[in-house]
Write a protein that holds these residues in place. Structure first.
Motif, PDB file in Angstrom:
ATOM      1  N   ILE A 239      -0.797  -3.429   0.609  1.00  0.00           N
ATOM      2  CA  ILE A 239       0.144  -2.322   0.834  1.00  0.00           C
ATOM      3  C   ILE A 239       0.610  -2.295   2.289  1.00  0.00           C
ATOM      4  N   VAL A 240      -0.309  -2.570   3.219  1.00  0.00           N
ATOM      5  CA  VAL A 240       0.057  -2.543   4.638  1.00  0.00           C
ATOM      6  C   VAL A 240       1.008  -3.701   4.973  1.00  0.00           C
ATOM      7  N   GLY A 241       0.677  -4.902   4.513  1.00  0.00           N
ATOM      8  CA  GLY A 241       1.516  -6.072   4.816  1.00  0.00           C
ATOM      9  C   GLY A 241       2.919  -5.930   4.245  1.00  0.00           C
TER      10      GLY A 241
ATOM     11  N   ALA B 148     -12.969  10.515   3.303  1.00  0.00           N
ATOM     12  CA  ALA B 148     -11.865  11.380   3.735  1.00  0.00           C
ATOM     13  C   ALA B 148     -10.520  10.855   3.234  1.00  0.00           C
ATOM     14  N   GLY B 149     -10.535   9.750   2.465  1.00  0.00           N
ATOM     15  CA  GLY B 149      -9.285   9.202   1.923  1.00  0.00           C
ATOM     16  C   GLY B 149      -8.288   8.876   3.032  1.00  0.00           C
ATOM     17  N   GLN B 150      -8.722   8.169   4.064  1.00  0.00           N
ATOM     18  CA  GLN B 150      -7.837   7.959   5.214  1.00  0.00           C
ATOM     19  C   GLN B 150      -7.585   6.493   5.582  1.00  0.00           C
ATOM     20  N   GLY B 151      -8.287   5.536   4.937  1.00  0.00           N
ATOM     21  CA  GLY B 151      -8.161   4.125   5.344  1.00  0.00           C
ATOM     22  C   GLY B 151      -6.732   3.613   5.283  1.00  0.00           C
ATOM     23  N   LEU B 152      -6.084   3.810   4.153  1.00  0.00           N
ATOM     24  CA  LEU B 152      -4.715   3.313   4.003  1.00  0.00           C
ATOM     25  C   LEU B 152      -3.750   4.133   4.861  1.00  0.00           C
ATOM     26  N   ASN B 153      -4.015   5.426   4.979  1.00  0.00           N
ATOM     27  CA  ASN B 153      -3.156   6.252   5.839  1.00  0.00           C
ATOM     28  C   ASN B 153      -3.159   5.721   7.272  1.00  0.00           C
ATOM     29  N   LEU B 154      -4.340   5.299   7.735  1.00  0.00           N
ATOM     30  CA  LEU B 154      -4.415   4.722   9.088  1.00  0.00           C
ATOM     31  C   LEU B 154      -3.596   3.432   9.153  1.00  0.00           C
TER      32      LEU B 154
ATOM     33  N   PRO C   8       1.619 -14.376   1.349  1.00  0.00           N
ATOM     34  CA  PRO C   8       0.582 -13.749   0.520  1.00  0.00           C
ATOM     35  C   PRO C   8      -0.709 -14.558   0.566  1.00  0.00           C
ATOM     36  N   ASP C   9      -1.716 -14.021  -0.053  1.00  0.00           N
ATOM     37  CA  ASP C   9      -3.028 -14.674  -0.094  1.00  0.00           C
ATOM     38  C   ASP C   9      -2.917 -16.028  -0.812  1.00  0.00           C
ATOM     39  N   PRO C  10      -3.343 -17.136  -0.178  1.00  0.00           N
ATOM     40  CA  PRO C  10      -3.292 -18.430  -0.870  1.00  0.00           C
ATOM     41  C   PRO C  10      -4.281 -18.495  -2.033  1.00  0.00           C
TER      42      PRO C  10
ATOM     43  N   SER D 177     -10.368 -10.650   6.955  1.00  0.00           N
ATOM     44  CA  SER D 177      -9.287 -11.512   7.479  1.00  0.00           C
ATOM     45  C   SER D 177      -9.806 -12.809   8.112  1.00  0.00           C
ATOM     46  N   SER D 178      -9.378 -13.946   7.536  1.00  0.00           N
ATOM     47  CA  SER D 178      -9.843 -15.229   8.089  1.00  0.00           C
ATOM     48  C   SER D 178      -9.025 -15.597   9.324  1.00  0.00           C
ATOM     49  N   ALA D 179      -7.737 -15.188   9.364  1.00  0.00           N
ATOM     50  CA  ALA D 179      -6.908 -15.516  10.538  1.00  0.00           C
ATOM     51  C   ALA D 179      -7.422 -14.757  11.764  1.00  0.00           C
TER      52      ALA D 179
ATOM     53  N   GLY E 157      -4.016  -2.325   9.620  1.00  0.00           N
ATOM     54  CA  GLY E 157      -4.739  -1.974   8.399  1.00  0.00           C
ATOM     55  C   GLY E 157      -6.212  -2.320   8.488  1.00  0.00           C
ATOM     56  N   ASP E 158      -6.784  -2.642   7.320  1.00  0.00           N
ATOM     57  CA  ASP E 158      -8.223  -2.909   7.268  1.00  0.00           C
ATOM     58  C   ASP E 158      -8.636  -4.123   8.100  1.00  0.00           C
ATOM     59  N   ALA E 159      -7.706  -4.988   8.433  1.00  0.00           N
ATOM     60  CA  ALA E 159      -8.052  -6.122   9.303  1.00  0.00           C
ATOM     61  C   ALA E 159      -8.445  -5.614  10.684  1.00  0.00           C
TER      62      ALA E 159
ATOM     63  N   CYS F  36      -2.416  -8.751   8.340  1.00  0.00           N
ATOM     64  CA  CYS F  36      -2.682  -7.610   7.440  1.00  0.00           C
ATOM     65  C   CYS F  36      -3.521  -8.121   6.272  1.00  0.00           C
ATOM     66  N   GLU F  37      -4.532  -8.934   6.603  1.00  0.00           N
ATOM     67  CA  GLU F  37      -5.297  -9.631   5.562  1.00  0.00           C
ATOM     68  C   GLU F  37      -6.499  -8.843   5.052  1.00  0.00           C
ATOM     69  N   GLY F  38      -6.629  -7.585   5.445  1.00  0.00           N
ATOM     70  CA  GLY F  38      -7.763  -6.799   4.975  1.00  0.00           C
ATOM     71  C   GLY F  38      -9.014  -7.072   5.782  1.00  0.00           C
TER      72      GLY F  38
ATOM     73  N   ILE G 115      -7.695   0.221 -10.230  1.00  0.00           N
ATOM     74  CA  ILE G 115      -7.665   1.541 -10.888  1.00  0.00           C
ATOM     75  C   ILE G 115      -7.827   2.679  -9.883  1.00  0.00           C
ATOM     76  N   ARG G 116      -7.834   2.361  -8.597  1.00  0.00           N
ATOM     77  CA  ARG G 116      -7.954   3.444  -7.619  1.00  0.00           C
ATOM     78  C   ARG G 116      -6.663   4.253  -7.546  1.00  0.00           C
ATOM     79  N   ALA G 117      -6.812   5.481  -7.109  1.00  0.00           N
ATOM     80  CA  ALA G 117      -5.640   6.294  -6.764  1.00  0.00           C
ATOM     81  C   ALA G 117      -5.874   6.712  -5.329  1.00  0.00           C
ATOM     82  N   TYR G 118      -4.852   6.581  -4.500  1.00  0.00           N
ATOM     83  CA  TYR G 118      -5.005   6.880  -3.077  1.00  0.00           C
ATOM     84  C   TYR G 118      -4.488   8.275  -2.744  1.00  0.00           C
ATOM     85  N   ALA G 119      -5.216   8.967  -1.871  1.00  0.00           N
ATOM     86  CA  ALA G 119      -4.705  10.218  -1.308  1.00  0.00           C
ATOM     87  C   ALA G 119      -3.865   9.836  -0.090  1.00  0.00           C
ATOM     88  N   LEU G 120      -2.567  10.057  -0.174  1.00  0.00           N
ATOM     89  CA  LEU G 120      -1.685   9.700   0.944  1.00  0.00           C
ATOM     90  C   LEU G 120      -1.199  10.948   1.666  1.00  0.00           C
TER      91      LEU G 120
HETATM   92  C1  FAD Z   1     -12.968   3.266  -3.384  1.00  0.00           C
HETATM   93  C2  FAD Z   1     -11.935   3.377  -2.290  1.00  0.00           C
HETATM   94  C3  FAD Z   1     -11.057   4.435  -2.271  1.00  0.00           C
HETATM   95  C4  FAD Z   1     -10.112   4.563  -1.251  1.00  0.00           C
HETATM   96  N1  FAD Z   1      -9.295   5.639  -1.234  1.00  0.00           N
HETATM   97  C5  FAD Z   1      -8.405   5.788  -0.230  1.00  0.00           C
HETATM   98  C6  FAD Z   1      -7.551   6.933  -0.189  1.00  0.00           C
HETATM   99  O1  FAD Z   1      -7.626   7.836  -1.033  1.00  0.00           O
HETATM  100  N2  FAD Z   1      -6.653   7.041   0.826  1.00  0.00           N
HETATM  101  C7  FAD Z   1      -6.546   6.075   1.793  1.00  0.00           C
HETATM  102  O2  FAD Z   1      -5.723   6.224   2.709  1.00  0.00           O
HETATM  103  N3  FAD Z   1      -7.337   4.970   1.769  1.00  0.00           N
HETATM  104  C8  FAD Z   1      -8.256   4.804   0.785  1.00  0.00           C
HETATM  105  N4  FAD Z   1      -9.050   3.692   0.748  1.00  0.00           N
HETATM  106  C9  FAD Z   1      -8.871   2.641   1.777  1.00  0.00           C
HETATM  107  C10 FAD Z   1      -7.795   1.623   1.362  1.00  0.00           C
HETATM  108  O3  FAD Z   1      -8.147   1.023   0.143  1.00  0.00           O
HETATM  109  C11 FAD Z   1      -7.634   0.533   2.404  1.00  0.00           C
HETATM  110  O4  FAD Z   1      -7.637   1.087   3.690  1.00  0.00           O
HETATM  111  C12 FAD Z   1      -6.319  -0.231   2.177  1.00  0.00           C
HETATM  112  O5  FAD Z   1      -6.322  -0.825   0.913  1.00  0.00           O
HETATM  113  C13 FAD Z   1      -6.129  -1.303   3.249  1.00  0.00           C
HETATM  114  O6  FAD Z   1      -4.947  -1.975   2.994  1.00  0.00           O
HETATM  115  P1  FAD Z   1      -4.655  -3.384   3.683  1.00  0.00           P
HETATM  116  O7  FAD Z   1      -3.300  -3.804   3.185  1.00  0.00           O
HETATM  117  O8  FAD Z   1      -4.886  -3.300   5.141  1.00  0.00           O
HETATM  118  O9  FAD Z   1      -5.794  -4.342   3.144  1.00  0.00           O
HETATM  119  P2  FAD Z   1      -6.049  -4.920   1.617  1.00  0.00           P
HETATM  120  O10 FAD Z   1      -5.704  -3.858   0.667  1.00  0.00           O
HETATM  121  O11 FAD Z   1      -7.413  -5.455   1.676  1.00  0.00           O
HETATM  122  O12 FAD Z   1      -4.962  -6.056   1.525  1.00  0.00           O
HETATM  123  C14 FAD Z   1      -5.100  -7.265   2.216  1.00  0.00           C
HETATM  124  C15 FAD Z   1      -4.268  -8.340   1.523  1.00  0.00           C
HETATM  125  O13 FAD Z   1      -4.353  -9.562   2.257  1.00  0.00           O
HETATM  126  C16 FAD Z   1      -4.687 -10.634   1.358  1.00  0.00           C
HETATM  127  N5  FAD Z   1      -5.360 -11.706   2.114  1.00  0.00           N
HETATM  128  C17 FAD Z   1      -6.678 -11.865   2.374  1.00  0.00           C
HETATM  129  N6  FAD Z   1      -6.879 -13.014   3.054  1.00  0.00           N
HETATM  130  C18 FAD Z   1      -5.654 -13.575   3.237  1.00  0.00           C
HETATM  131  C19 FAD Z   1      -5.190 -14.767   3.891  1.00  0.00           C
HETATM  132  N7  FAD Z   1      -6.044 -15.617   4.478  1.00  0.00           N
HETATM  133  N8  FAD Z   1      -3.856 -15.032   3.917  1.00  0.00           N
HETATM  134  C20 FAD Z   1      -2.973 -14.177   3.331  1.00  0.00           C
HETATM  135  N9  FAD Z   1      -3.366 -13.055   2.682  1.00  0.00           N
HETATM  136  C21 FAD Z   1      -4.679 -12.753   2.655  1.00  0.00           C
HETATM  137  C22 FAD Z   1      -5.539  -9.959   0.290  1.00  0.00           C
HETATM  138  O14 FAD Z   1      -5.572 -10.711  -0.908  1.00  0.00           O
HETATM  139  C23 FAD Z   1      -4.778  -8.641   0.109  1.00  0.00           C
HETATM  140  O15 FAD Z   1      -3.670  -8.803  -0.740  1.00  0.00           O
HETATM  141  C24 FAD Z   1     -10.023   3.559  -0.243  1.00  0.00           C
HETATM  142  C25 FAD Z   1     -10.907   2.473  -0.258  1.00  0.00           C
HETATM  143  C26 FAD Z   1     -11.864   2.389  -1.260  1.00  0.00           C
HETATM  144  C27 FAD Z   1     -12.838   1.222  -1.242  1.00  0.00           C
END
Ligand code: FAD
Length: 370
Positions: free
Chosen positions: A13-15, A277-283, A33-35, A144-146, A267-269, A139-141, A44-49
């Protein structure tokens, strides 16, 4: 070979949001995208945005394209502690806002973003690693390997907990109330949702110690529903599972640096927080807003990969991401402590905060915009 201004690695979502936001500035964006194809059931998650995330998604023409019943407004929030009567309540009416948050279907949001990316004029999805650009946004989560290849440290702590997510229906209308129970050491949230049954569905996020989570996942659906009934005391009506259950291991993490010459982390990277607190994606989406603004406002002579320019982004994101990590971690530690004194203190604290409008307003403002 095509010339790109920015390479975005990772199409979560972040990327995808970042690729769209930068393309709207007229930049040529390569989205990698992810190779590794990660097959599996839809998320099946629902995010609080929060409001900030919704404003971003609306500006990207994604929010208003979401199908009916895939986003539900939250008007009130009830939080219960682990002693009788200990409770904290927030309301949109009290905070003088339309809603405290929206609960959004994670899989639908990703799909809608992917569709917007397909039609974005300046975004090209690339499938090889030879693409170069003056700026690479990672934005690899969390794994992140990069990021690791750049030699950026990532301090992580595994909580030894898992979050179980599932969809439920209820015999009682949700009345747009998000409910949360802090039951040491569990944290259980029922987020109001309108699918499959409008006004009578919830998205569940239940964080528990590993062994207990495994036991709950192994239970037959009826036994799991009974466990939910025991945990909620029936306050949300009789709950019925309408999906499979899925679980995520929980951790917190923080990169030692989020920018350098020619690269940034988002993002999560860059930062991972507990979902209580449902804040990871919001951040992560606030990272997108900050980076897009820094780039849009740069001096005309400054290169996109300029280290000083990217440091402006890093500086802006330092305080809010650090504070959210501390807040979620602090809450978790406070409610994990089994000692009766700690129990007494936290429950009194919850009730006290409920009676101090100023503190409540401050907390609501932090949650509305990260
Ligand atoms: C149970 C649960 C509930 C949550 N609820 C909330 C909520 O209510 N509200 C909220 O704000 N946040 C919530 N979060 C947090 C949220 O899920 C994350 O913060 C968010 O998904 C992070 O997004 P992202 O795009 O940074 O990372 P990801 O969602 O991890 O996406 C990273 C992407 O990069 C890809 N990738 C990985 N490696 C590589 C590579 N080498 N090259 C290219 N691509 C690659 C992955 O396949 C993926 O598609 C929740 C988390 C959990 C676990």
């Amino acid at each position: 070979m095509e010339r790109f201004d920015v390479l975005v690695r990772g199409s979560g979502i972040v990327g995808q949001s970042l690729a769209l936001a930068l393309s709207r500035l007229g930049l040529q964006v390569a989205l990698r995208p992810d190779p590794v194809r990660r097959e599996g059931p839809p998320d099946i998650r629902a995010y609080a945005l929060n409001a900030g995330s919704v404003t971003l998604l609306r500006s990207l023409k994604v929010w208003d394209a979401l199908p009916a019943h895939s986003a539900t407004p939250v008007h009130d929030m009830h939080i219960e502690g682990d002693a009788a009567g200990a409770a904290l309540e927030f309301s949109a009416w009290e905070a003088r806002v339309g809603e405290l948050a929206h609960i959004v279907d994670a899989a639908v949001l990703e799909r809608e973003l992917a569709s917007a990316v397909r039609f974005a004029p300046h975004v090209t999805v690339v499938n090889d690693d030879d693409v170069k650009a003056p700026l690479t946004a990672l934005c690899e989560g969390k794994a992140s390997s990069a990021r690791d290849a750049l030699g950026v440290g990532f301090e992580r702590e595994d909580y030894g907990h898992r979050a179980i997510a599932a969809r439920l229906t209820t015999t009682q209308g949700h009345r747009n109330i998000a409910r949360q129970w802090f039951r040491s050491p569990d944290v259980l949230a029922l987020l109001p949702f309108d699918t499959p049954q409008p006004q009578a569905s919830y998205a569940l996020v239940w964080s528990l110690p590993e062994a207990r989570a495994r036991a709950l996942l192994a239970m037959a659906p009826r036994a799991f529903e009974q466990a939910l009934m025991d945990a909620t005391g029936g306050a949300a009506g009789a709950l019925t599972l309408t999906s499979e259950r899925a679980a995520w291991p929980l951790m917190r993490g923080r990169a030692s640096s989020v920018s350098g010459a020619g690269w940034v982390l988002l993002g999560d990277a860059a930062h991972v927080v507990h979902p209580l607190a449902g804040q990871g994606l919001n951040l992560g989406l606030a990272d997108v807003v900050a980076l897009a603004r820094v780039i849009a406002e740069r001096e005309p002579w400054r290169e996109l990969g300029d280290e000083k320019l990217l440091r402006r982004y890093a500086r802006q994101r330092l305080a809010p991401t650090w504070a959210m990590g501390q807040l979620t971690d602090g809450l978790l530690q406070l409610f994990a402590h089994p000692a009766p004194v700690a129990r007494e203190l936290r429950n009194r604290g919850l009730t006290l905060v409920n009676h101090i409008p100023l503190v409540k307003r401050w907390l609501t403002a932090r949650a509305l915009d990260s």
